[in-house]
Each structure stands twice: as C-alpha cells, then as structure tokens.
Design a protein around this motif. Structure first.
Motif, PDB file in Angstrom:
ATOM      1  N   UNK A 134      -6.668 -11.927   0.667  1.00 42.15           N
ATOM      2  CA  UNK A 134      -6.551 -10.616   1.296  1.00 42.15           C
ATOM      3  C   UNK A 134      -5.715  -9.688   0.420  1.00 42.15           C
ATOM      4  N   UNK A 135      -6.170  -8.432   0.274  1.00 42.45           N
ATOM      5  CA  UNK A 135      -5.312  -7.375  -0.270  1.00 42.45           C
ATOM      6  C   UNK A 135      -5.247  -6.235   0.739  1.00 42.45           C
ATOM      7  N   UNK A 136      -4.246  -5.394   0.589  1.00 44.63           N
ATOM      8  CA  UNK A 136      -4.032  -4.278   1.504  1.00 44.63           C
ATOM      9  C   UNK A 136      -4.651  -2.991   0.963  1.00 44.63           C
ATOM     10  N   UNK A 137      -4.995  -2.081   1.892  1.00 52.31           N
ATOM     11  CA  UNK A 137      -5.513  -0.772   1.534  1.00 52.31           C
ATOM     12  C   UNK A 137      -4.531   0.326   1.876  1.00 52.31           C
ATOM     13  N   UNK A 138      -4.890   1.558   1.549  1.00 53.66           N
ATOM     14  CA  UNK A 138      -3.995   2.684   1.790  1.00 53.66           C
ATOM     15  C   UNK A 138      -3.692   2.867   3.275  1.00 53.66           C
ATOM     16  N   UNK A 139      -4.706   2.746   4.148  1.00 46.01           N
ATOM     17  CA  UNK A 139      -4.461   2.909   5.578  1.00 46.01           C
ATOM     18  C   UNK A 139      -3.541   1.818   6.115  1.00 46.01           C
ATOM     19  N   UNK A 140      -3.621   0.622   5.573  1.00 42.49           N
ATOM     20  CA  UNK A 140      -2.746  -0.461   6.012  1.00 42.49           C
ATOM     21  C   UNK A 140      -1.288  -0.133   5.710  1.00 42.49           C
ATOM     22  N   UNK A 146       3.354  -4.748   6.521  1.00 41.97           N
ATOM     23  CA  UNK A 146       4.062  -6.008   6.765  1.00 41.97           C
ATOM     24  C   UNK A 146       3.556  -6.732   8.018  1.00 41.97           C
ATOM     25  N   UNK A 147       3.258  -5.979   9.078  1.00 47.39           N
ATOM     26  CA  UNK A 147       2.714  -6.592  10.299  1.00 47.39           C
ATOM     27  C   UNK A 147       1.377  -7.273   9.993  1.00 47.39           C
ATOM     28  N   UNK A 148       0.516  -6.577   9.255  1.00 49.68           N
ATOM     29  CA  UNK A 148      -0.796  -7.129   8.930  1.00 49.68           C
ATOM     30  C   UNK A 148      -0.662  -8.356   8.049  1.00 49.68           C
ATOM     31  N   UNK A 149       0.228  -8.300   7.069  1.00 45.80           N
ATOM     32  CA  UNK A 149       0.420  -9.461   6.192  1.00 45.80           C
ATOM     33  C   UNK A 149       0.844 -10.674   7.006  1.00 45.80           C
ATOM     34  N   UNK A 150       1.794 -10.490   7.890  1.00 43.83           N
ATOM     35  CA  UNK A 150       2.260 -11.611   8.714  1.00 43.83           C
ATOM     36  C   UNK A 150       1.118 -12.191   9.554  1.00 43.83           C
TER      37      UNK A 150
END
Length: 300
Positions: A134-140, A146-150
């Motif tokens: 998984x990688x993060x996007x600008x909206x994330x 951090x919430x999404x990563x967890x």
C-alpha cells in the motif's frame, strides 16, 4: 436491462477511442498489450456498481527468470464514501481474490475530503489475499494518513512510505518500492531506493504518475500509479492539454519514460451514479502478467 447494457457498451467504446487519443507516448501493443477479458459477472452489476476488469501483458527488462508469468493486481483511487458504491468496492476485492495474483498493489486515495468514511476503508478493503502493498495518496494525507496506515497494517497489509520491502514469490526475491505522495511533497525517491537491490524484479508504487521522472533512468523499473482517474471527464483534445498544464502528462495506461515503464490506473472510485461524473473513462481493476524482456538501451 437493455438500456443499461447499451450504456456499458457505449462507455467501453468511448474508452477505447479516448485511450488512443490521449496516450501518444504509450508503449506499442506489440510489446505490452491490453488483453480483452470476459466479464459476465461485471455486466450483471447495476450501472452505479459497474467496473472494468482489465488484463495487461507487460514485458519487463531485468525480470528475474522465476518471475516470468508473475501476476499482479492493482486497485487505485477507491475514494470510499458517497462518491463510490460500496458494492463496487467489495466486488472488486472479490475479483482480485478470484484471480489469485502473486502480488496486490493499492496505490492511494482511499478517501476524498471527509474523515467520516475512514473506518469504512478498512471494512471495505479487508480480505485481500496474498502479499498486499500500500502507498498513500494526496487525499489520504489531507484527511488522515496515519489512521489509514494503522488500519491497513491491522489487516496485515504492508504500507510503504518512502520505503522498500523484498518479498519472496515463486521462489525468488522481488523488490517492492513504495514512494510516498508527490502531490503533497512527501515523495523521497532517494530514501525509497536506499539499500534496495539494484537488479532483478523491482516494482515501484507511487500515487502520482510524474514520480516516474524522478526514478533512476534505464533501470528496467515498472511504476504503478493512479491519481488521474483516467482523465475523469474526457474531451478529446482538451483533457490532455489541461492535464499537461497541471503537470500531469501521464493520464492512463502504459508509458515508457526515461527507460522505465509506467502504468496509470483509471481508479475504482467516482462516477456512475456518484456526485463526480465520469466520461470516456471507466472504474477499473487492473491485472498484469509480467514477462521477461531484453534490457532497455539508453537512447543515443
């Protein structure tokens, strides 16, 4: 039903015409191909739940011999919330699992603007089988990365933010390099590649396509991105100009850039009954079969 099916077929035809108009740098079909896939289950979905299953044959220089035939699935720009049907997301997860890929990539933008859908991201994207990266996007980052990563880590998925991991698949190591989002200035290619293998199968995840221009050139790398939604609302001759002006020259599909390869996913979210219209582009789940290819030579 006849009207709905007609609209789906019309959308597919529009996509094919627009794809030819929007991708002058695209790799020739003789090397990397979009393979038509029978979609009887998808065609029975309601229009707002519909998505395309797109198969690609991708020739990769430097691919480990053991990985000839390696299967990769990519989901991008899911945008959980009112903009995207929950049924579409769950059916997409089922479609990925049914294909039994060796690797699964999620390339950013799991939410849009509101934090309210955050708990549903984990719920709707749960259950993906196999190594998931998984990688993060600008909206994330704008909402709560951090919430999404967890949440993803609780699912057993590997989140990469300017990091890499070596995973053993089909009896050989593959390096997955995850570059953080470039739109918000969090990308650090140097940190991502530091200490990583310099040969063999190396696959890069980066939400924003222009990250491809920052990768080490002529290394046989493949970058998987999203962000553009395939142009979202395609008007021939206008959409490409607007995206180029915004610094996004790579809109959808395959490209070759500085001796590396790029695939820009059209994204699963938005359109078809939601508040953000799509025209000439479809929500997609992309599948790739990787094949060995001769090493790319720098242009003289």
């Amino acid at each position: 039903m006849r009207l709905r099916l007609s609209r789906r077929l019309e959308a597919r035809a529009t996509l094919n015409v627009a794809a030819n108009a929007l991708a002058p740098n695209r790799l020739r079909p003789a090397r990397n191909e979009l393979v038509l896939r029978d979609e009887p289950e998808a065609l029975r979905l309601r229009w707002r739940d519909y998505f395309a299953l797109n198969e690609h044959l991708l020739h990769v220089p430097g691919l480990s011999p053991e990985h000839d035939g390696l299967r990769v699935a990519q989901l991008s720009d899911v945008h959980v919330g009112q903009a995207t049907s929950a049924v579409r997301i769950r059916r997409a997860v089922e479609a990925v699992n049914a294909s039994a890929p060796d690797l699964v990539f999620l390339t950013g933008d799991y939410v849009t603007h509101s934090p309210k859908p955050l708990p549903r991201v984990r719920e709707l994207l749960a259950g993906l089988r196999g190594p998931v990266f998984v990688v993060m996007g600008n909206h994330d980052h704008w909402v709560n990365a951090p919430y999404l990563r967890e949440g993803f880590e609780q699912l057993g998925y590997t989140v990469l933010q300017n990091e890499h991991r070596v995973v053993h698949v089909r009896g050989a190591p593959a390096t997955v390099l995850g570059v953080d989002d470039g739109r918000t200035g969090r990308d650090d290619v140097e940190a991502t590649f530091r200490g990583a293998p310099t040969s063999g199968t190396r696959l890069v995840l980066a939400h924003t396509p222009p990250t491809i221009e920052k990768l080490p050139p002529h290394q046989g790398l493949v970058q998987f991105s999203g962000h553009t939604h395939g142009g979202q609302f395609v008007v021939r001759g206008l959409t490409e100009a607007v995206f180029r002006r915004a610094g996004q020259p790579y809109i959808r599909g395959h490209y070759t850039v500085r001796g590396n390869q790029l695939y820009v996913n059209q994204g699963l979210g938005f359109g078809f009954g939601g508040p953000y219209l799509r025209r000439g582009t479809q929500p997609e789940v992309a599948f790739f079969t990787l094949r060995a290819a001769p090493a790319l030579q720098p242009a003289l």
